[in-house]
Write a protein that holds these residues in place. Structure first.
Motif, short mmCIF file in Angstrom:
data_model
loop_
_atom_site.label_atom_id
_atom_site.label_comp_id
_atom_site.label_asym_id
_atom_site.label_seq_id
_atom_site.Cartn_x
_atom_site.Cartn_y
_atom_site.Cartn_z
N LEU A 93 0.83 -1.20 0.00
CA LEU A 93 0.00 0.00 0.00
C LEU A 93 0.87 1.26 0.00
O LEU A 93 0.46 2.30 -0.52
CB LEU A 93 -0.91 0.02 1.23
CG LEU A 93 -1.99 -1.07 1.31
CD1 LEU A 93 -2.78 -0.92 2.61
CD2 LEU A 93 -2.93 -1.01 0.12
N LEU A 94 2.06 1.16 0.56
CA LEU A 94 2.97 2.30 0.58
C LEU A 94 3.33 2.74 -0.84
O LEU A 94 3.42 3.94 -1.13
CB LEU A 94 4.24 1.95 1.36
CG LEU A 94 4.04 1.78 2.87
CD1 LEU A 94 5.21 1.01 3.47
CD2 LEU A 94 3.89 3.13 3.55
N THR A 95 3.50 1.76 -1.74
CA THR A 95 3.80 2.09 -3.14
C THR A 95 2.62 2.80 -3.79
O THR A 95 2.79 3.78 -4.53
CB THR A 95 4.14 0.82 -3.92
OG1 THR A 95 5.30 0.21 -3.35
CG2 THR A 95 4.40 1.12 -5.39
N MET A 96 1.41 2.34 -3.50
CA MET A 96 0.22 2.96 -4.06
C MET A 96 0.08 4.41 -3.59
O MET A 96 -0.21 5.32 -4.38
CB MET A 96 -1.02 2.15 -3.68
CG MET A 96 -1.03 0.73 -4.21
SD MET A 96 -2.43 -0.23 -3.58
CE MET A 96 -3.79 0.56 -4.43
N VAL A 97 0.29 4.64 -2.30
CA VAL A 97 0.18 6.00 -1.76
C VAL A 97 1.26 6.89 -2.37
O VAL A 97 1.01 8.06 -2.69
CB VAL A 97 0.26 5.98 -0.23
CG1 VAL A 97 0.34 7.40 0.33
CG2 VAL A 97 -0.97 5.28 0.35
N ASP A 98 2.46 6.35 -2.54
CA ASP A 98 3.53 7.12 -3.17
C ASP A 98 3.13 7.55 -4.59
O ASP A 98 3.37 8.70 -4.99
CB ASP A 98 4.82 6.30 -3.21
CG ASP A 98 5.96 7.06 -3.89
OD1 ASP A 98 6.45 8.04 -3.29
OD2 ASP A 98 6.34 6.68 -5.01
N GLN A 99 2.51 6.65 -5.34
CA GLN A 99 2.06 7.00 -6.69
C GLN A 99 1.01 8.11 -6.63
O GLN A 99 1.05 9.06 -7.44
CB GLN A 99 1.50 5.77 -7.39
CG GLN A 99 2.56 4.74 -7.77
CD GLN A 99 1.97 3.53 -8.47
OE1 GLN A 99 0.77 3.45 -8.71
NE2 GLN A 99 2.83 2.58 -8.80
N LEU A 100 0.10 8.02 -5.70
CA LEU A 100 -0.95 9.03 -5.61
C LEU A 100 -0.42 10.37 -5.12
O LEU A 100 -0.91 11.43 -5.53
CB LEU A 100 -2.09 8.53 -4.72
CG LEU A 100 -2.93 7.45 -5.40
CD1 LEU A 100 -3.81 6.71 -4.39
CD2 LEU A 100 -3.80 8.06 -6.50
N GLN A 101 0.60 10.34 -4.28
CA GLN A 101 1.26 11.59 -3.90
C GLN A 101 1.88 12.25 -5.13
O GLN A 101 1.79 13.47 -5.31
CB GLN A 101 2.33 11.32 -2.84
CG GLN A 101 1.75 10.99 -1.47
CD GLN A 101 2.78 10.37 -0.54
OE1 GLN A 101 3.93 10.12 -0.92
NE2 GLN A 101 2.37 10.12 0.70
#
Length: 298
Positions: free
Chosen positions: A123-131
């Motif tokens: 999920l950390l990767t997903m949030v990084d993409q959305l940031q």
């Protein structure tokens, strides 16, 4: 003796509580309707001569977004994050609000991003993409006549969790002044990951202490300094209703400018469908949030 794994819930009860198919038997039908309504909205805008821009915000193919532009100068912008249990969904199927928002002079941006199953459960990767996507949107907004200081981040389901993570992010630490999240609307989301990590969702999400700490918005209340709207359908799972109510109470206790909305008679997916119509509960909540946020700035 029955063993409980989260508060008073057994493993079977917890798995049931975080499986939306158990609480909305019309899931497939409603999601198909949402995709059809999105296709209709896209076609209507294109027939009216409104260009739907497909823009890359990151290095991989999935890191791109759909931008439905407004012709109104200095217009507000809605940044919508779709749900899908963190593992499915495409931006093009979540444009159901594009036409009525355009009619009001509002930009709509819908990003694509990796499914959690494509990034080793992170999920950390997903949030990084959305940031990255939100930063790109804020920087690009003036090029399309949008107001980068009037970005309304909206999410549904797992997208509401991701939207709340953007609201809880320390943007100032990254040199972003002001924060790109002018106001936040979270519909039918999860805000504390511990119980979710104990559910069957752990079969495809890699929960670890860092994920639980960093990506549980309930634990970062001090970062929520923007107006917030929280929504939940009263026909949703008891755990989703509990998550919404506990997050709302925590935010209110922290003196956040908050409004809470129930979707009366609506399940998890019917809440999303209500965004297709300006008279729907999700749409009305957004319009009230936009008006309230503007009033706070005046």
């Amino acid at each position: 003796m029955t063993t409980t794994v989260w508060r008073d819930l057994t493993q079977a009860q917890l798995d049931w509580a975080y499986d939306q198919t158990q609480h909305a038997t019309n899931m497939a039908e409603v999601m198909a309707e949402c995709a059809a309504l999105s296709a209709q909205a896209r076609a209507l805008l294109q027939n009216q001569g409104t260009e739907v821009k497909r823009l890359a915000y990151g290095p991989t193919e999935v890191q791109a977004l759909d931008w439905y532009t407004s012709q109104m100068p200095n217009a507000p912008l809605v940044f919508f994050i779709h749900g899908g249990a963190w593992r499915r969904g495409q931006a093009q199927d979540y444009a159901m609000a594009a036409a009525w928002l355009h009619q009001l002079g509002v930009h709509l941006v819908v990003p694509d991003f990796s499914a959690v199953t494509d990034v080793q459960g992170s999920l950390l990767t997903m949030v990084d993409q959305l940031q990255r996507a939100l930063t790109f949107t804020a920087k690009t907004a003036p090029n399309f006549g949008a107001n980068a200081q009037r970005i309304y981040v909206v999410g549904h389901s797992s997208g509401a969790h991701l939207a709340a993570c953007l609201g809880a992010y320390n943007w100032h630490q990254q040199g972003c002044y002001p924060t790109p999240v002018h106001a936040l609307m979270c519909c039918s989301g999860m805000y504390e990951l511990e119980p979710v990590s104990l559910s069957a969702r752990s079969q495809y999400v890699s929960f670890n202490p860092k994920t639980l700490q960093d990506l549980s918005p309930q634990r970062h209340l001090h970062h929520f300094n923007m107006p917030i709207a929280l929504l939940c359908g009263d026909q949703e799972s008891p755990e989703f209703k509990r998550q919404a109510l506990e997050f709302a109470k925590s935010l209110s206790d922290s003196d956040v400018h908050l409004r809470f909305f129930w979707g009366h008679g609506l399940n998890h997916f019917e809440m999303l469908k209500s965004f297709a119509n300006p008279d729907g509960v999700m749409s009305k909540a957004l319009l009230e949030l936009m008006q309230g946020a503007l009033c706070l700035e005046s």
